[in-house]
Motif scaffolding. Sequence first.
Motif, short mmCIF file in Angstrom:
data_model
loop_
_atom_site.label_atom_id
_atom_site.label_comp_id
_atom_site.label_asym_id
_atom_site.label_seq_id
_atom_site.Cartn_x
_atom_site.Cartn_y
_atom_site.Cartn_z
N UNK A 1 25.15 33.26 40.10
CA UNK A 1 25.73 34.50 40.60
C UNK A 1 25.42 35.68 39.69
N UNK B 1 47.03 34.03 24.65
CA UNK B 1 45.79 34.77 24.65
C UNK B 1 45.80 35.76 23.53
N UNK C 1 55.64 29.73 32.91
CA UNK C 1 54.20 29.96 32.92
C UNK C 1 53.88 31.35 33.45
N UNK D 1 31.19 30.79 33.88
CA UNK D 1 30.18 31.83 33.70
C UNK D 1 30.05 32.27 32.25
N UNK E 1 46.34 20.68 33.79
CA UNK E 1 46.59 20.56 35.23
C UNK E 1 47.17 19.19 35.62
N UNK F 1 40.30 31.04 26.44
CA UNK F 1 41.68 30.87 26.91
C UNK F 1 41.74 30.65 28.42
N UNK F 2 40.68 31.05 29.14
CA UNK F 2 40.69 30.84 30.59
C UNK F 2 40.50 29.37 30.95
N UNK G 1 42.19 30.63 36.65
CA UNK G 1 40.98 29.80 36.61
C UNK G 1 40.99 28.69 37.66
N UNK G 2 42.19 28.25 38.06
CA UNK G 2 42.26 27.23 39.13
C UNK G 2 41.54 27.75 40.39
N UNK H 1 42.42 37.08 35.69
CA UNK H 1 41.71 36.63 34.49
C UNK H 1 41.86 37.63 33.36
N UNK I 1 31.23 33.08 41.43
CA UNK I 1 32.45 33.70 40.90
C UNK I 1 32.80 34.89 41.78
N UNK I 2 33.93 35.50 41.52
CA UNK I 2 34.24 36.78 42.18
C UNK I 2 34.86 37.69 41.15
N UNK I 3 34.61 39.00 41.34
CA UNK I 3 34.95 39.93 40.27
C UNK I 3 36.23 40.72 40.54
N UNK J 1 44.22 39.42 31.11
CA UNK J 1 45.60 39.15 30.76
C UNK J 1 46.25 40.42 30.28
N UNK K 1 44.20 26.02 30.97
CA UNK K 1 44.99 25.38 32.03
C UNK K 1 44.29 24.16 32.62
N UNK K 2 42.96 24.13 32.57
CA UNK K 2 42.26 22.94 33.06
C UNK K 2 42.75 21.69 32.31
N UNK L 1 48.68 34.55 34.85
CA UNK L 1 47.27 34.59 34.47
C UNK L 1 46.74 33.22 34.08
N UNK L 2 47.65 32.30 33.75
CA UNK L 2 47.20 30.95 33.40
C UNK L 2 46.73 30.17 34.63
N UNK L 3 47.02 30.68 35.83
CA UNK L 3 46.61 29.97 37.05
C UNK L 3 45.30 30.50 37.60
N UNK M 1 50.71 18.86 34.23
CA UNK M 1 51.62 19.75 34.97
C UNK M 1 52.00 19.13 36.32
#
Lengths: 645, 645
Positions: free
Chosen positions: B576, B533, A488, B485, B499, B491-492, A495-496, A531, A507-509, A533, B495-496, A491-493, B502
């Motif tokens: 946000x 992606x 894996x 958002x 999860x 693609x983000x 969004x968790x 986020x 959110x955070x940028x 990729x 992974x949901x 970047x696939x993690x 996994x």
Amino acid sequence: IPILGLPVQFVCYGFTACVSLLDAAMSPKITVELLRQLRQAMRNTKYIAEPIQAYIVPSGDAHQSENLAPCDCRREFICGFNGSAGTAIVTEKHAAMWTDGRYFLQASQQMDNNWTLMKMGLKETLSQEDWLISVLPENSTVGVDPWIIAADQWKNMSKALAGAGHSLVAVQDNLIDAIWMDRPTRPSTQLLTLGLGFTGLTWQDKMTALRSKMAERKISWFVATALDEIAWLFNLRGSDIEYDPVFFAYAIVGMNTIRLFLDIKRLAVPTVREHLQLDTPSKAELSVQTAPYESVFTELQAVCASLGPKEKVWISDKASCALTQVIPKAHRTLIPYTPLCLAKAVKNATEIQGMKMAHIKDAVALCELFAWLEKEIPKGTVTEISAADKAEELRSQQKDFVGLSFPSISSVGPNGAIIHYKPLPETNRTLSLNEIYLLDSGAQYIDGTTDVTRTMHFGSPSAYEKETFTYVLKGHIAVSAAIFPNGTKGHLLDSFARQALWESGLDYLHGTGHGVGCFLNVHEGPCGISYKTFADEPLEAGMIVSDEPGYYEDGLFGIRIENVVLVVPAKPKYNYRNKGSLTFEPLTLVPIQAKMVNTDLLTQKERDWVNEYHRQCRETIGAELDRQGRKEALDWLIRETQPIA
Amino acid sequence: IPILGLPVQFVCYGFTACVSLLDAAMSPKITVELLRQLRQAMRNTKYIAEPIQAYIVPSGDAHQSENLAPCDCRREFICGFNGSAGTAIVTEKHAAMWTDGRYFLQASQQMDNNWTLMKMGLKETLSQEDWLISVLPENSTVGVDPWIIAADQWKNMSKALAGAGHSLVAVQDNLIDAIWMDRPTRPSTQLLTLGLGFTGLTWQDKMTALRSKMAERKISWFVATALDEIAWLFNLRGSDIEYDPVFFAYAIVGMNTIRLFLDIKRLAVPTVREHLQLDTPSKAELSVQTAPYESVFTELQAVCASLGPKEKVWISDKASCALTQVIPKAHRTLIPYTPLCLAKAVKNATEIQGMKMAHIKDAVALCELFAWLEKEIPKGTVTEISAADKAEELRSQQKDFVGLSFPSISSVGPNGAIIHYKPLPETNRTLSLNEIYLLDSGAQYIDGTTDVTRTMHFGSPSAYEKETFTYVLKGHIAVSAAIFPNGTKGHLLDSFARQALWESGLDYLHGTGHGVGCFLNVHEGPCGISYKTFADEPLEAGMIVSDEPGYYEDGLFGIRIENVVLVVPAKPKYNYRNKGSLTFEPLTLVPIQAKMVNTDLLTQKERDWVNEYHRQCRETIGAELDRQGRKEALDWLIRETQPIA
């Protein structure tokens, strides 16, 4: 410290490139005379055969370094702007500087009216190519130093200009250096040799592994240009660039040849000579030929002149245009990540042990700091700067401390919302019982590199502060506790880390994590959690990354919870297609302030995670605090690691 | 139906391209004589100036279609392999065919010994370029039909061959067609005109919107090559390709010109003439000039010959080499997604209403099917094929039914683990009380397109079947209920969906979702939910995608839960940076079998989601079942939508 999650061509992890100058007040640099001199140089046939109509000044050195030595801060010298990302272009009539949204304010304050700020990312802003085409007279020549522009950037710029009837030329003498009278010399600090106890592998072992990768891909030569890769390969460290324990060098490795290019004076030290076995007869293929730093160009030319028809040379696709173009196209194999970058990312048992030790020492210092802050803050005497200084002082008492791994982000209240904040005398706030304190800091120890962020409130946090802190914590846990299949990509993690914030519209940028070196750069490839990729490599057991989600409320506060975590095998119930699974083990062991947590928002699993994490902190760091006799910090640790309900 | 999540150049969503032939038994095609004829054609100066030493037969038509009309199944004709992805290359001595892991078995069964199967993805397998270089005599010429190779594929192949001293040439007459005696003619089915009640926008409105996008980017001409884009633009439908309601055509749109290229005979129908206003004097810029399908080449040449020096022409970067190269490089602007593709993806209110109606009708048919299956399966008379036929029959009773949107995946037990399974007489299993039944099916209605997967057990599922079903359900819910958002790319979210799997060491090897057309292709860009992606566009309110995680146990069973979902605005607690949030609303309203769920593994939130979903199914589909007087299905629905505890 967070990376910004930009596409790879814009990855500028750090703060400002030239941190030493950041403390200067934000008044614009007067550049009239400098620009006059530069334009004169652009017409001076001492430097160029024909006058050029524009000169490009990228930021960066010849080694794709994130941080720069003072002698390489050329873009800052010419325009005054010292942010980490920016390109200046000077024509006969115009001077313009491109930078991104993080730096619009800073750049406008640091540059005088001779400069036009080109705000990247805004729709109306012309690209460098389009701007050049719009201002240049017909058939113009644009110059650039080929040592500080990457080969692919050169290619794109050259193509765009050619399409409009202009041409891009390499100017061998750097024209900024030509007019920079008091330009600092290139640093040549003392080299430190690392033994097996720190590296786990001799440089000869690493060389053999590199060559077997080369043989696998039928590659005859490899050109190493990234400073951290060269330091890692030779088990040597320097301090040529602040925060990065590296030294200016190049290396060219063939199947029977090792050439190391660096300031020859550095080889006068007996330990270095012995380490590299310069005076010991050794097997030919493991004998190191040293040569002056500057001679890499002619030596690479010589290597290429003797290439057989099918021989291939590996070089990073981010290496300088100058060096890349020495290799004839038919022999050149560009790679996004070199075998050294990939090997360096997967830490061996010795390195992992070293990183664990470094993090224990680092946690000791931080526990002491927080215990001290708790006592001192009510007196109203602690500021962002003095807290950062205290942190450095406490770290420096730990064994094998070398220095900080990046400038501490010590920020109170609204300053915490500035993601890459560094306290300056004019912005320096006092820590109080009313505002959140965010400290993102780390150190270089000979056994490892640390990077940790804790967000604390020394009075009573508001319900909103606790709520958002808890979402960030949920994100931190979601990544740290994630189980995912081998192969894996990080970047696939990403969004968790955001799921809990997203659910509440927040959110955070910035990215969620970056690779961390072992007594090397605090930001390293090829893995990360973002986020955006870019071409990240799959996570592997032994890799070390940061896990640092955050939340920032402009003008109010910043929250970030950062641990450095080790990728380890996981053993879930099933094993689909025998692929195996991975998870993370925190190396950072510093309590997460329970006072900031709204436990109602945590699931039972998350509460269990926090309690287990705090149990580990207490056990491991408690033992070390006890051993070092640091009683107050131990009391603080025990109090801060009580189980939450 | 799931996409495989491969990078965009390999996106081959579907099953086999030439489905009509799939029912044939898997015996190899005898190709001795065909290869002899093809090699003769390769030397025949009737087709080419000089003999060619190799001929490439890609799969695909001139429109980047996922499914093909029988006349375009050239690769299948020459080698016998009818999978959706594969390229055949024939040299004077060799014949080789490249395909990916999904098709190794099928290809080896369908091709005779004249062919070498080149297994893509295996380390030892040569690329087409490298293989050609290894087998060709010096200075060889390789031919390909420029109409069925994309411009960028041409470029790469051409470069690689040139590097080894060979050359790639465009062979204007397709050599397969030359030897294909009973080649079917290109279909020219009757066109269906869609009124405002189905489209929400007249084609004139769409043309105006397209032109304003062109004006925004200073583009003079746009060349439309994708069949679904042309159908959408003109509010016309056809049935030239099975399952896809499209027709063979090209369009060239200028600021004052509309040219539509298609079989002119199709314009004899008065409704079509009226729809396109061919006989009504209308504003010049909205009058459609029609021309024969084949004349697009010369017409585009004429357009390009009259271009001003700065005029630009838009064309998809996936368009054929032939058409792309007509546009001089200086005037050519390649785009990954055309403005039509982007506009088509965001459904307007009328289209959304139509999609909702289509999904209600589709759910009615499926409720009836499942009620019927429950009754019939114990008799032992229902097979995969007869169940699929019954589903089609029930769907065809619904208003405005046109046909299936893809071949039904009706699979029992181990067949369910074959992700793109289609029951054949020799694989046909009987539905029973002992094995899981997976049905992935959908239809085209004039108001919308459906695609739904349900996995059911008609006896007593095992604890393991329930456990894995529940993980898949958790993944389905995690995506469906996700809040994220505005501006987030699909693609983000991938992974949901994984999860929960996994965490138990499980996974599935396909993407999680794809865009769905409105009475158009069941797979469409530019959005999707995948771990690979590719350049997906951000999700936007009005986009429609599938949500279809799965779990497959080779040789035992397959599980997939698929709804089509609409992207809608979400209103979380905070907002946000005023960015706004999005979530999904299920359009598919068919109960998820509660018997398969281990409710202990669900969180309260997940249980609430299931109960609310079932409440909606009961309310909406129940009303329609009642209205249609389908009592048994209504009883089944009510029973299957009881709240779970």
